[in-house]
Design a protein around this motif. Structure first.
Motif, PDB file in Angstrom:
ATOM      1  N   THR A   1       6.245 -28.550  -3.891  1.00 16.75           N
ATOM      2  CA  THR A   1       4.898 -28.974  -4.270  1.00 16.75           C
ATOM      3  C   THR A   1       4.662 -30.386  -3.776  1.00 16.75           C
ATOM      4  N   SER A   2       3.492 -30.919  -4.081  1.00 19.60           N
ATOM      5  CA  SER A   2       3.174 -32.293  -3.684  1.00 19.60           C
ATOM      6  C   SER A   2       2.314 -32.938  -4.761  1.00 19.60           C
ATOM      7  N   GLY A   3       2.128 -34.262  -4.637  1.00 15.97           N
ATOM      8  CA  GLY A   3       1.291 -34.998  -5.574  1.00 15.97           C
ATOM      9  C   GLY A   3       0.947 -36.358  -5.016  1.00 15.97           C
ATOM     10  N   ASP A   4      -0.139 -36.929  -5.508  1.00 17.30           N
ATOM     11  CA  ASP A   4      -0.573 -38.243  -5.039  1.00 17.30           C
ATOM     12  C   ASP A   4       0.336 -39.371  -5.523  1.00 17.30           C
ATOM     13  N   ASN A   5       0.961 -39.177  -6.700  1.00 17.15           N
ATOM     14  CA  ASN A   5       1.868 -40.179  -7.263  1.00 17.15           C
ATOM     15  C   ASN A   5       2.993 -39.448  -7.982  1.00 17.15           C
ATOM     16  N   VAL A   6       3.963 -40.188  -8.471  1.00 19.92           N
ATOM     17  CA  VAL A   6       5.152 -39.573  -9.072  1.00 19.92           C
ATOM     18  C   VAL A   6       4.799 -38.797 -10.342  1.00 19.92           C
ATOM     19  N   THR A   7       3.889 -39.330 -11.149  1.00 14.03           N
ATOM     20  CA  THR A   7       3.502 -38.637 -12.376  1.00 14.03           C
ATOM     21  C   THR A   7       2.853 -37.299 -12.059  1.00 14.03           C
ATOM     22  N   GLU A   8       1.912 -37.302 -11.136  1.00 15.08           N
ATOM     23  CA  GLU A   8       1.262 -36.050 -10.738  1.00 15.08           C
ATOM     24  C   GLU A   8       2.273 -35.089 -10.128  1.00 15.08           C
TER      25      GLU A   8
END
Length: 130
Positions: free
Chosen positions: A28-35
């Motif tokens: 998966t991916s995310g804009d920041n570590v929390t996401e």
């Protein structure tokens, strides 16, 4: 249940992650570590539903980020100042932070221990207005 490990890579738009266990085809991916962590949980739980596995929470996820990517993301942490605090030569830690050298396991543990120590100190602080 032991933590499920995900390898994290910094991308131009944020972060991507994939399960370190080759038997888990999850990424998966995310804009920041929390996401990213939230998206990891969602991706794993979607897979778990199909495979009839136990669902997980964020506490069940361990992410691995290399030293260069850590310093790229957390630019607020000065590598030279951290090196001075943990007794590591500033040139050496700068080489790690810039990706010119790759630290061995002992050096990674030393850097991580210093980062965690600072985090604990910061989380216990109270600021005053006077």
């Amino acid at each position: 249940m032991s933590k499920i490990e995900f390898i994290v890579e910094k991308t131009k738009d944020g972060f991507s992650a994939f399960a370190s266990n080759e038997d888990l085809p999850i990424g998966t991916s995310g804009d920041n570590v929390t996401e990213l962590k939230n998206n990891i949980v969602d991706a794993y739980n979607s897979y778990a539903e199909i495979k009839d596995l136990k669902e997980i929470t964020i506490e069940d996820v361990a992410i691995k980020l290399d030293v260069k990517q850590f310093f790229d993301y957390y630019k607020i942490i000065n590598a030279s100042a951290l090196g001075a605090r943990i007794g590591m030569d500033k040139t050496l830690i700068s080489q790690y932070a810039n990706g010119h050298k790759v630290p061995g396991p002992k050096q990674v543990d030393r850097i991580l221990a210093g980062i965690r120590e600072i985090g604990e100190e910061l989380s216990s602080l109270n600021l005053t207005t006077a």
